[in-house]
Design a protein around this motif. Structure first.
Motif, PDB file in Angstrom:
ATOM      1  N   THR A 182       0.859  -1.183   0.000  1.00  0.00           N
ATOM      2  CA  THR A 182       0.000   0.000   0.000  1.00  0.00           C
ATOM      3  C   THR A 182       0.895   1.233   0.000  1.00  0.00           C
ATOM      4  O   THR A 182       2.054   1.179   0.413  1.00  0.00           O
ATOM      5  N   VAL A 183       0.332   2.342  -0.481  1.00  0.00           N
ATOM      6  CA  VAL A 183       1.014   3.629  -0.417  1.00  0.00           C
ATOM      7  C   VAL A 183       0.049   4.628   0.211  1.00  0.00           C
ATOM      8  O   VAL A 183      -1.167   4.525   0.037  1.00  0.00           O
ATOM      9  N   GLN A 184       0.591   5.589   0.946  1.00  0.00           N
ATOM     10  CA  GLN A 184      -0.199   6.648   1.552  1.00  0.00           C
ATOM     11  C   GLN A 184       0.523   7.974   1.332  1.00  0.00           C
ATOM     12  O   GLN A 184       1.751   8.047   1.449  1.00  0.00           O
ATOM     13  N   ALA A 185      -0.248   9.012   0.972  1.00  0.00           N
ATOM     14  CA  ALA A 185       0.321  10.345   0.767  1.00  0.00           C
ATOM     15  C   ALA A 185       0.002  11.206   1.986  1.00  0.00           C
ATOM     16  O   ALA A 185      -1.120  11.199   2.487  1.00  0.00           O
ATOM     17  N   THR A 186       0.996  11.954   2.445  1.00  0.00           N
ATOM     18  CA  THR A 186       0.822  12.897   3.542  1.00  0.00           C
ATOM     19  C   THR A 186       1.220  14.268   3.039  1.00  0.00           C
ATOM     20  O   THR A 186       2.230  14.420   2.350  1.00  0.00           O
ATOM     21  N   VAL A 187       0.410  15.264   3.378  1.00  0.00           N
ATOM     22  CA  VAL A 187       0.676  16.637   2.981  1.00  0.00           C
ATOM     23  C   VAL A 187       1.113  17.406   4.219  1.00  0.00           C
ATOM     24  O   VAL A 187       0.440  17.362   5.258  1.00  0.00           O
ATOM     25  N   SER A 188       2.223  18.103   4.117  1.00  0.00           N
ATOM     26  CA  SER A 188       2.698  18.934   5.218  1.00  0.00           C
ATOM     27  C   SER A 188       1.837  20.173   5.328  1.00  0.00           C
ATOM     28  O   SER A 188       1.259  20.640   4.347  1.00  0.00           O
ATOM     29  N   ALA A 189       1.760  20.724   6.528  1.00  0.00           N
ATOM     30  CA  ALA A 189       1.034  21.974   6.720  1.00  0.00           C
ATOM     31  C   ALA A 189       1.695  23.053   5.853  1.00  0.00           C
ATOM     32  O   ALA A 189       2.912  23.097   5.706  1.00  0.00           O
ATOM     33  N   SER A 190       0.869  23.887   5.240  1.00  0.00           N
ATOM     34  CA  SER A 190       1.376  24.948   4.374  1.00  0.00           C
ATOM     35  C   SER A 190       0.519  26.190   4.583  1.00  0.00           C
ATOM     36  O   SER A 190      -0.317  26.244   5.481  1.00  0.00           O
ATOM     37  N   ARG A 191       0.710  27.151   3.717  1.00  0.00           N
ATOM     38  CA  ARG A 191      -0.043  28.396   3.826  1.00  0.00           C
ATOM     39  C   ARG A 191      -1.551  28.149   3.726  1.00  0.00           C
ATOM     40  O   ARG A 191      -2.333  28.775   4.415  1.00  0.00           O
ATOM     41  N   ASN A 192      -1.959  27.200   2.877  1.00  0.00           N
ATOM     42  CA  ASN A 192      -3.384  26.964   2.654  1.00  0.00           C
ATOM     43  C   ASN A 192      -3.946  25.723   3.335  1.00  0.00           C
ATOM     44  O   ASN A 192      -5.153  25.573   3.436  1.00  0.00           O
ATOM     45  N   TYR A 193      -3.067  24.821   3.767  1.00  0.00           N
ATOM     46  CA  TYR A 193      -3.540  23.552   4.304  1.00  0.00           C
ATOM     47  C   TYR A 193      -2.988  23.295   5.697  1.00  0.00           C
ATOM     48  O   TYR A 193      -1.837  23.597   5.983  1.00  0.00           O
ATOM     49  N   SER A 194      -3.824  22.697   6.530  1.00  0.00           N
ATOM     50  CA  SER A 194      -3.284  22.047   7.716  1.00  0.00           C
ATOM     51  C   SER A 194      -2.938  20.643   7.234  1.00  0.00           C
ATOM     52  O   SER A 194      -3.541  20.143   6.295  1.00  0.00           O
ATOM     53  N   GLY A 195      -1.956  20.034   7.814  1.00  0.00           N
ATOM     54  CA  GLY A 195      -1.489  18.737   7.324  1.00  0.00           C
ATOM     55  C   GLY A 195      -2.592  17.691   7.301  1.00  0.00           C
ATOM     56  O   GLY A 195      -3.576  17.782   8.027  1.00  0.00           O
ATOM     57  N   GLY A 196      -2.412  16.698   6.460  1.00  0.00           N
ATOM     58  CA  GLY A 196      -3.381  15.611   6.371  1.00  0.00           C
ATOM     59  C   GLY A 196      -2.832  14.465   5.545  1.00  0.00           C
ATOM     60  O   GLY A 196      -1.809  14.593   4.874  1.00  0.00           O
ATOM     61  N   SER A 197      -3.520  13.331   5.605  1.00  0.00           N
ATOM     62  CA  SER A 197      -3.079  12.133   4.892  1.00  0.00           C
ATOM     63  C   SER A 197      -4.214  11.519   4.093  1.00  0.00           C
ATOM     64  O   SER A 197      -5.378  11.660   4.447  1.00  0.00           O
ATOM     65  N   SER A 198      -3.825  10.807   3.055  1.00  0.00           N
ATOM     66  CA  SER A 198      -4.787  10.077   2.236  1.00  0.00           C
ATOM     67  C   SER A 198      -5.098   8.733   2.897  1.00  0.00           C
ATOM     68  O   SER A 198      -4.416   8.302   3.818  1.00  0.00           O
ATOM     69  N   ASP A 199      -6.112   8.074   2.380  1.00  0.00           N
ATOM     70  CA  ASP A 199      -6.306   6.671   2.702  1.00  0.00           C
ATOM     71  C   ASP A 199      -5.183   5.906   2.023  1.00  0.00           C
ATOM     72  O   ASP A 199      -4.561   6.405   1.083  1.00  0.00           O
ATOM     73  N   THR A 200      -4.937   4.681   2.460  1.00  0.00           N
ATOM     74  CA  THR A 200      -3.927   3.868   1.788  1.00  0.00           C
ATOM     75  C   THR A 200      -4.502   3.334   0.480  1.00  0.00           C
ATOM     76  O   THR A 200      -5.708   3.131   0.356  1.00  0.00           O
ATOM     77  N   TYR A 201      -3.628   3.147  -0.496  1.00  0.00           N
ATOM     78  CA  TYR A 201      -4.038   2.639  -1.802  1.00  0.00           C
ATOM     79  C   TYR A 201      -3.220   1.384  -2.095  1.00  0.00           C
ATOM     80  O   TYR A 201      -1.984   1.417  -2.047  1.00  0.00           O
ATOM     81  N   PRO A 202      -3.879   0.257  -2.408  1.00  0.00           N
ATOM     82  CA  PRO A 202      -3.144  -0.991  -2.640  1.00  0.00           C
ATOM     83  C   PRO A 202      -2.548  -1.087  -4.044  1.00  0.00           C
ATOM     84  O   PRO A 202      -3.108  -0.546  -5.001  1.00  0.00           O
ATOM     85  N   PHE A 203      -1.417  -1.764  -4.144  1.00  0.00           N
ATOM     86  CA  PHE A 203      -0.822  -2.069  -5.444  1.00  0.00           C
ATOM     87  C   PHE A 203       0.005  -3.340  -5.321  1.00  0.00           C
ATOM     88  O   PHE A 203       0.313  -3.789  -4.224  1.00  0.00           O
ATOM     89  N   ILE A 204       0.331  -3.924  -6.467  1.00  0.00           N
ATOM     90  CA  ILE A 204       1.070  -5.186  -6.496  1.00  0.00           C
ATOM     91  C   ILE A 204       2.321  -5.036  -7.365  1.00  0.00           C
ATOM     92  O   ILE A 204       2.259  -4.448  -8.442  1.00  0.00           O
ATOM     93  N   ILE A 205       3.424  -5.565  -6.869  1.00  0.00           N
ATOM     94  CA  ILE A 205       4.612  -5.740  -7.692  1.00  0.00           C
ATOM     95  C   ILE A 205       4.576  -7.215  -8.107  1.00  0.00           C
ATOM     96  O   ILE A 205       4.701  -8.114  -7.267  1.00  0.00           O
ATOM     97  N   GLU A 206       4.343  -7.451  -9.398  1.00  0.00           N
ATOM     98  CA  GLU A 206       4.197  -8.807  -9.923  1.00  0.00           C
ATOM     99  C   GLU A 206       5.555  -9.497 -10.029  1.00  0.00           C
ATOM    100  O   GLU A 206       6.586  -8.841 -10.207  1.00  0.00           O
TER     101      GLU A 206
END
Length: 183
Positions: A88-112
């Protein structure tokens, strides 16, 4: 919102308002396309969708998953997995001028697992000599010859090949996870 009245010479002249635009909680959406195991370390990068993001938006990607053969769920941190398996991968955004920090849901993927094609073996002709005739199997770092018994009479014989890294490779002609093949 704040509102105030200012009086001058007993007449209301100005009415001023103050208001604030607050930061929004960052709620990115992350996706990634899986890939096939390779020894060059090539991989796909995640895609992120975040309304209002700009070039100053900083993302951190974290990975977790289970490499084939490990049996354990592993946190990889920011290191991109390089072994075949489910992740799985998850994206996190750092706090910035317009955003307070936050994270995505995890997203699954496969390395075949990468495919290995079994070698073609050449037939041999009986020579009449009482010697054992075995197949000439091409050498490879991807498999080893596990069994090559051959025979001393005319007939059909089998060679058993075994993958040297069945966690990351599979036989092209076999189901995923099969370590041995017969040619």
């Amino acid at each position: 919102i704040w509102a105030g009245l200012r009086e001058e010479e007993e007449h209301i002249r100005d009415l001023s308002y103050k208001w604030t635009v607050d930061k929004i909680l960052a709620t990115p959406t992350v996706t990634i396309e899986g890939w096939t195991y390779n020894t060059e370390g090539k991989h796909n990068d995640p895609d992120v969708d975040l309304v209002g993001s700009d070039e100053d938006t900083v993302y951190k990607f974290t990975y977790a998953g289970m490499p084939n053969g490990s049996g354990d769920w592993t946190n990889f941190g920011e290191k991109v997995p390089d072994q075949a398996g489910e992740y799985t991968v998850q994206a996190t955004v750092s706090a910035s001028r317009n955003y307070s920090g936050g994270s995505s849901d995890t997203y699954p993927f496969i390395i075949e697992r990468a495919e290995v094609k079994a070698p073609s073996l050449q037939n041999k002709t009986y020579t009449g000599a009482p010697e054992n005739i075995t197949a000439d199997v091409p050498t490879s770092t991807l498999y080893e010859t596990y069994q090559n018994i051959g025979g001393t009479i005319v007939g059909t014989y089998e060679v058993l090949l075994r993958l040297t890294n069945a966690n990351n490779y599979k036989w092209a002609e076999e189901a995923d996870g099969v370590r041995d093949t017969t040619v």
